[in-house]
Scaffold this motif. Structure first.
Motif, PDB file in Angstrom:
ATOM      1  N   VAL A 265      13.860  -9.213  21.982  1.00  0.00           N
ATOM      2  CA  VAL A 265      13.265  -8.074  21.282  1.00  0.00           C
ATOM      3  C   VAL A 265      14.374  -7.327  20.552  1.00  0.00           C
ATOM      4  CG1 VAL A 265      12.176  -5.815  21.672  1.00  0.00           C
ATOM      5  CG2 VAL A 265      11.325  -7.808  22.869  1.00  0.00           C
ATOM      6  N   ARG A 266      14.055  -6.847  19.376  1.00  0.00           N
ATOM      7  CA  ARG A 266      14.967  -5.987  18.618  1.00  0.00           C
ATOM      8  C   ARG A 266      14.305  -4.631  18.456  1.00  0.00           C
ATOM      9  NH1 ARG A 266      16.820 -10.436  14.260  1.00  0.00           N
ATOM     10  NH2 ARG A 266      18.223 -11.522  15.663  1.00  0.00           N
ATOM     11  N   ASP A 267      15.126  -3.616  18.297  1.00  0.00           N
ATOM     12  CA  ASP A 267      14.567  -2.281  18.086  1.00  0.00           C
ATOM     13  C   ASP A 267      15.128  -1.676  16.805  1.00  0.00           C
ATOM     14  OD1 ASP A 267      17.140  -1.789  18.957  1.00  0.00           O
ATOM     15  OD2 ASP A 267      16.576  -0.286  20.413  1.00  0.00           O
ATOM     16  N   GLU A 268      14.333  -0.782  16.233  1.00  0.00           N
ATOM     17  CA  GLU A 268      14.722  -0.109  14.999  1.00  0.00           C
ATOM     18  C   GLU A 268      14.189   1.322  15.051  1.00  0.00           C
ATOM     19  OE1 GLU A 268      13.974  -0.487  10.176  1.00  0.00           O
ATOM     20  OE2 GLU A 268      13.030  -1.905  11.537  1.00  0.00           O
ATOM     21  N   ARG A 269      15.082   2.266  14.795  1.00  0.00           N
ATOM     22  CA  ARG A 269      14.669   3.669  14.797  1.00  0.00           C
ATOM     23  C   ARG A 269      14.000   4.010  13.479  1.00  0.00           C
ATOM     24  NH1 ARG A 269      15.162   8.007  17.725  1.00  0.00           N
ATOM     25  NH2 ARG A 269      16.575   7.089  19.215  1.00  0.00           N
ATOM     26  N   LYS A 270      12.819   4.604  13.578  1.00  0.00           N
ATOM     27  CA  LYS A 270      12.077   5.100  12.411  1.00  0.00           C
ATOM     28  C   LYS A 270      11.740   6.558  12.706  1.00  0.00           C
ATOM     29  CE  LYS A 270      10.817   1.223  10.003  1.00  0.00           C
ATOM     30  NZ  LYS A 270      10.418   0.946   8.681  1.00  0.00           N
ATOM     31  N   GLY A 271      12.524   7.461  12.159  1.00  0.00           N
ATOM     32  CA  GLY A 271      12.316   8.877  12.455  1.00  0.00           C
ATOM     33  C   GLY A 271      12.617   9.144  13.917  1.00  0.00           C
ATOM     34  N   LYS A 272      11.673   9.742  14.612  1.00  0.00           N
ATOM     35  CA  LYS A 272      11.891  10.037  16.026  1.00  0.00           C
ATOM     36  C   LYS A 272      11.399   8.910  16.942  1.00  0.00           C
ATOM     37  CE  LYS A 272       7.669  12.713  16.748  1.00  0.00           C
ATOM     38  NZ  LYS A 272       7.117  13.944  17.282  1.00  0.00           N
ATOM     39  N   TYR A 273      10.892   7.835  16.366  1.00  0.00           N
ATOM     40  CA  TYR A 273      10.371   6.720  17.148  1.00  0.00           C
ATOM     41  C   TYR A 273      11.270   5.497  17.065  1.00  0.00           C
ATOM     42  CZ  TYR A 273       6.112   9.471  17.214  1.00  0.00           C
ATOM     43  OH  TYR A 273       5.211  10.476  17.387  1.00  0.00           O
ATOM     44  N   ILE A 274      11.256   4.724  18.113  1.00  0.00           N
ATOM     45  CA  ILE A 274      11.922   3.424  18.111  1.00  0.00           C
ATOM     46  C   ILE A 274      10.831   2.373  18.154  1.00  0.00           C
ATOM     47  CG2 ILE A 274      13.457   1.864  19.359  1.00  0.00           C
ATOM     48  CD1 ILE A 274      14.848   4.344  20.503  1.00  0.00           C
ATOM     49  N   ARG A 275      10.871   1.488  17.169  1.00  0.00           N
ATOM     50  CA  ARG A 275       9.874   0.415  17.102  1.00  0.00           C
ATOM     51  C   ARG A 275      10.524  -0.877  17.580  1.00  0.00           C
ATOM     52  NH1 ARG A 275       5.311   1.650  14.478  1.00  0.00           N
ATOM     53  NH2 ARG A 275       4.963  -0.440  13.689  1.00  0.00           N
ATOM     54  N   TYR A 276       9.802  -1.577  18.433  1.00  0.00           N
ATOM     55  CA  TYR A 276      10.282  -2.835  18.993  1.00  0.00           C
ATOM     56  C   TYR A 276       9.578  -3.985  18.301  1.00  0.00           C
ATOM     57  CZ  TYR A 276      12.228   0.161  22.538  1.00  0.00           C
ATOM     58  OH  TYR A 276      12.948   1.128  23.177  1.00  0.00           O
ATOM     59  N   GLN A 277      10.349  -5.056  18.041  1.00  0.00           N
ATOM     60  CA  GLN A 277       9.744  -6.228  17.415  1.00  0.00           C
ATOM     61  C   GLN A 277      10.273  -7.501  18.064  1.00  0.00           C
ATOM     62  OE1 GLN A 277      10.657  -5.952  13.270  1.00  0.00           O
ATOM     63  NE2 GLN A 277      12.804  -6.432  13.541  1.00  0.00           N
ATOM     64  N   LEU A 278       9.483  -8.526  17.994  1.00  0.00           N
ATOM     65  CA  LEU A 278       9.812  -9.822  18.561  1.00  0.00           C
ATOM     66  C   LEU A 278      10.943 -10.473  17.777  1.00  0.00           C
ATOM     67  CD1 LEU A 278       8.779 -11.922  20.647  1.00  0.00           C
ATOM     68  CD2 LEU A 278       7.244 -12.752  18.875  1.00  0.00           C
TER      69      LEU A 278
END
Length: 93
Positions: A56-69
């Protein structure tokens, strides 16, 4: 990525379910947590194990961290398993 970390991460059914959820696209930890009867801390720990295994990789978008496969790691595992299976089929009867 160590194969041992990957296999350990995949051994847990909750983590496999998280990967299945992420197949549809990136999600926040909160969105992932909505699918499980566990605490946010438990979800966070599962995500941490998946990240350590590079599944899994994560990416910060504003105040959220989005996780992706991270499908490339899964492809490596499938290739390895296919090679193992192929070696078994090449042995004389």
């Amino acid at each position: 990525m160590a194969m041992q970390d990957t296999m350990r991460a995949l051994a847990d059914p909750t983590r496999r379910q998280i990967l299945a959820l992420l197949r549809a696209g990136p999600l926040t930890a909160g969105q992932i947590g909505e699918h499980f009867p566990m605490t946010a801390a438990a979800i966070s720990r599962h995500l941490s194990v998946l990240k350590e295994a590079d599944l899994v990789r994560d990416e910060r978008k504003g105040k959220y961290i989005r996780y992706q496969l991270n499908a490339s790691v899964l492809e490596e595992i499938l290739l390895w398993l296919t090679e193992l299976k192929g070696e078994e089929n090449d042995e004389p009867s």
